[in-house]
Write an enzyme that holds these catalytic residues in place. Sequence first.
Site, short mmCIF file in Angstrom:
data_model
loop_
_atom_site.label_atom_id
_atom_site.label_comp_id
_atom_site.label_asym_id
_atom_site.label_seq_id
_atom_site.Cartn_x
_atom_site.Cartn_y
_atom_site.Cartn_z
N PRO A 2 0.83 -1.21 0.00
CA PRO A 2 0.00 0.00 0.00
C PRO A 2 0.87 1.26 0.00
CG PRO A 2 -0.21 -1.20 2.08
CD PRO A 2 0.64 -2.04 1.18
N GLU A 3 0.50 2.19 -0.84
CA GLU A 3 1.23 3.46 -0.88
C GLU A 3 0.45 4.50 -0.07
OE1 GLU A 3 3.84 4.76 -3.42
OE2 GLU A 3 4.20 2.92 -4.53
N HIS A 104 -5.05 -15.57 8.73
CA HIS A 104 -4.15 -14.41 8.76
C HIS A 104 -4.73 -13.22 9.52
CE1 HIS A 104 -1.77 -16.73 6.03
NE2 HIS A 104 -2.68 -16.69 5.09
N ARG A 127 1.61 -11.90 4.89
CA ARG A 127 3.08 -11.94 4.84
C ARG A 127 3.72 -11.39 6.12
NH1 ARG A 127 5.10 -9.79 -0.85
NH2 ARG A 127 7.05 -10.65 -0.03
#
Length: 297
Positions: A2-3, A104, A127
């Site tokens: 994500p930016e 997750h 991740r």
Amino acid sequence: MPELPEVETVRRGLAPVMEGARIVEAEQRRPNLRFDFPEDFSARLEGRRIEALGRRAKYLLADLSSGDVLVMHLGMSGSFRVVEGPDTLAPGDFAHARSKNPRHDHVVLHLETADGAPAHIIYNDPRRFGFMTLVPRAGLEAHPLFAHLGLEPLGNALDGAWLASAFAGRKTPLKAALLDQKLIAGLGNIYVCEALWRAKLSPMRAAGTLVTRSGKPSVAAVRLADAIREVLAEAVAAGGSTLRDHARTDGSLGYFQHSFAVYDREDEPCRHPGCRGTIARTVQSGRSTFHCRTCQR
Ligand code: ZN
């Protein structure tokens, strides 16, 4: 990953639920994400009210009634879901599809909202490059995560004059200077490529060339500052419209990708009117740069 605009979109999606809410229970389901959780993580959250949800660079900052700030970073693959009654909303849109696999789901905040309704904020991160930590508000700016962060690019402080003062005398390539988090915080590879293309500036030119001999911003510096603010603002606006779309649906999240003018468009024709150039991909400091050699000078 994500930016910045996506993190801001996430903040805007979470804020209406989180601000003013009390954390009834904080479920921490693993000892660590990218880093260990602080000791007593849950205990320091439970019973606290969330006074405000802010952002600094790509960190989400929940100010708690205890004086702690819950610092949250999405890493590569982190996302939040909001469960309020039967609706599920996942704020923010990412170039990569996000996991809803409950395996997750690493942190769940059970809230009583400002209206007294139950709500649940679920942090999912396959991740596990994201993290959460608690930092006393009084020490936040001096904390190692924040002490060296540069200017917020979404604010009005970013203008030609600021770029001129930051870039004066610098021989580093313009793209590297824009990615330097100590100068500008949170401006990532995609939006640097987009802003440079919009401003018609080569990523390879020296950053110091945006400054006149008298130290004033060049015309190009003003153009670049405008371009940075525009590409970010447009992305935040696009994210906001998708938030509204998701809120209207049953909560199942569609796959959304921003359309970029130059990023990831190698060998495609340049979209600047009248330019016959082709988008090239080069590698600078290990990152892909997309630019038009014809009109970006
Ligand atoms: Zn071009």
